[in-house]
Design a protein around this motif. Structure first.
Motif, PDB file in Angstrom:
ATOM      1  N   ASN A   1      -2.313  -7.638 -15.830  1.00 10.92           N
ATOM      2  CA  ASN A   1      -1.416  -6.973 -14.906  1.00 10.92           C
ATOM      3  C   ASN A   1      -1.373  -7.737 -13.580  1.00 10.92           C
ATOM      4  N   ASP A   2      -0.199  -7.807 -12.964  1.00  7.65           N
ATOM      5  CA  ASP A   2      -0.058  -8.495 -11.677  1.00  7.65           C
ATOM      6  C   ASP A   2      -0.967  -7.905 -10.609  1.00  7.65           C
TER       7      ASP A   2
ATOM      8  N   ARG B   1      -3.575  -9.952  -8.247  1.00 15.77           N
ATOM      9  CA  ARG B   1      -3.556  -9.850  -6.782  1.00 15.77           C
ATOM     10  C   ARG B   1      -4.916  -9.417  -6.255  1.00 15.77           C
TER      11      ARG B   1
END
Length: 100
Positions: free
Chosen positions: A80-81, A85
């Motif tokens: 997942n982004d 991050r």
């Protein structure tokens, strides 16, 4: 597997102390001499030079997340982004590259 189970408490303390010394060396080499608590820019993020008490929980969380991240990549999981991050943020605070 819980990474902490592989270490005795003395080994964990030694590992954390060594990791902190390495962090201070990376910080000085990449960002110069700064007072504890002062802010600098690293990888486009504003980070603060940490004392050991601040470093310990962030490093421990990062190490556990990095292991799970590597495990996920090895299994071929979709990352997942938000996870990426978060890893970049923690790595930046620790003056580390993103784990591969």
């Amino acid at each position: 597997m819980d990474v902490r189970l592989a270490y005795s408490s003395d080994e964990m303390a030694d590992d954390l102390a060594q990791a902190y010394q390495e962090y201070l060396a990376r910080f000085a080499a990449e960002l110069g001499d700064a007072d504890f608590g002062s802010f600098v820019t690293h990888n486009g993020r504003l980070i603060q030079k940490m004392r050991y008490e601040e470093f310990e929980p962030i490093y421990t969380e990062y190490r556990e997340m990095a292991q799970r991240y590597r495990d996920s990549l090895a299994r071929g999981d979709t990352i997942n982004d938000i996870v990426v991050r978060l890893m970049r943020d923690r790595a930046s605070h620790l003056v580390l590259p993103l784990p591969a």
